[in-house]
Design a protein around this motif. Structure first.
Motif, PDB file in Angstrom:
ATOM      1  N   ASN A   1       0.649  -1.355   0.041  1.00 48.26           N
ATOM      2  CA  ASN A   1       0.092  -0.008  -0.030  1.00 48.26           C
ATOM      3  C   ASN A   1       0.945   1.171   0.076  1.00 48.26           C
ATOM      4  O   ASN A   1       0.464   2.488   0.157  1.00 48.26           O
ATOM      5  N   THR A   2       2.310   0.865  -0.114  1.00 44.39           N
ATOM      6  CA  THR A   2       3.094   2.363  -0.137  1.00 44.39           C
ATOM      7  C   THR A   2       3.108   2.824  -1.569  1.00 44.39           C
ATOM      8  O   THR A   2       3.296   1.991  -2.393  1.00 44.39           O
TER       9      THR A   2
ATOM     10  N   VAL B   1      10.609   2.637   4.011  1.00 42.98           N
ATOM     11  CA  VAL B   1       9.815   4.061   3.862  1.00 42.98           C
ATOM     12  C   VAL B   1       8.335   3.324   4.159  1.00 42.98           C
ATOM     13  O   VAL B   1       7.996   2.100   4.168  1.00 42.98           O
ATOM     14  N   SER B   2       7.464   4.172   4.507  1.00 39.48           N
ATOM     15  CA  SER B   2       6.166   3.920   4.908  1.00 39.48           C
ATOM     16  C   SER B   2       5.366   4.700   4.142  1.00 39.48           C
ATOM     17  O   SER B   2       5.510   5.714   3.622  1.00 39.48           O
ATOM     18  N   SER B   3       3.955   4.079   3.994  1.00 39.65           N
ATOM     19  CA  SER B   3       3.031   4.653   3.159  1.00 39.65           C
ATOM     20  C   SER B   3       2.602   6.155   3.626  1.00 39.65           C
ATOM     21  O   SER B   3       2.094   6.845   2.807  1.00 39.65           O
ATOM     22  N   ASP B   4       2.819   6.549   4.870  1.00 42.87           N
ATOM     23  CA  ASP B   4       2.709   7.830   5.348  1.00 42.87           C
ATOM     24  C   ASP B   4       3.814   8.857   4.748  1.00 42.87           C
ATOM     25  O   ASP B   4       3.607   9.949   5.111  1.00 42.87           O
TER      26      ASP B   4
ATOM     27  N   GLU C   1      16.563  10.121   9.700  1.00 44.28           N
ATOM     28  CA  GLU C   1      15.312  10.131   9.642  1.00 44.28           C
ATOM     29  C   GLU C   1      14.563  11.185   8.734  1.00 44.28           C
ATOM     30  O   GLU C   1      15.129  12.051   8.854  1.00 44.28           O
ATOM     31  N   ALA C   2      13.881  10.699   7.937  1.00 40.98           N
ATOM     32  CA  ALA C   2      13.349  11.616   7.127  1.00 40.98           C
ATOM     33  C   ALA C   2      11.726  11.852   6.678  1.00 40.98           C
ATOM     34  O   ALA C   2      11.313  10.725   7.319  1.00 40.98           O
TER      35      ALA C   2
END
Length: 155
Positions: free
Chosen positions: A52-53, A81-84, A107-108
């Protein structure tokens, strides 16, 4: 925050289409970037983005290598990486006459088509038009206006 000798970096990686800094790399140049061995990281594991990313976020994931100005070896490893739009990773640089090699954990946050991190220098990376395996970038030093460029390839 990325400590780099006496400097701290702010990064903005962008997947927007290129204009002024569009270049291409030959196969030899891409291989040269992969051979950049003096920008070392600890053992890293890239976590595959979830289904869902969004693609524009997921495409940043990976181990990227290049040389600033064709000579200073660097690695950018976006390990998660996360979907948010949150991302975690590492930035590494090679040894020069002015400073020792090193790395920093980052952290980005991906906002729109940019991945941002750090505090004092401003990085912008764009994917080469039509390619998901080449990042073209520049860093601007605000105090001097100096601009340096890099082309990074995914290992």
């Amino acid at each position: 925050m990325i400590a780099f000798g006496k400097f701290v970096f702010l990064g903005a990686l962008s997947v927007a289409s290129l204009s002024a800094c569009q270049t291409t790399q030959s196969g030899a140049e891409k291989t040269s970037n992969l051979d950049c061995t003096n920008a070392q990281l600890p053992d890293i594991k890239i976590v595959s983005p979830s289904a869902n990313t969004p693609k524009d976020i997921a495409r940043f994931s990976g181990d990227w290598r290049g040389k600033w100005g064709g000579s200073l070896c660097s690695r950018l490893a976006i390990v998660e990486v996360s979907s948010d739009g949150t991302a975690k990773g590492y930035y590494a640089w090679g040894k020069t006459n002015d400073y020792d090699a090193g790395f920093s954990e980052i952290e980005a946050q991906i906002v729109g088509d940019e991945l941002k991190f750090g505090k004092k220098l401003y990085f912008t990376f764009n994917f080469e038009k039509g390619a998901d395996d080449v990042l073209l970038g520049k860093v601007v030093t605000p105090s001097s206006g100096r601009v340096d460029r890099i082309s990074m390839v995914r290992k």
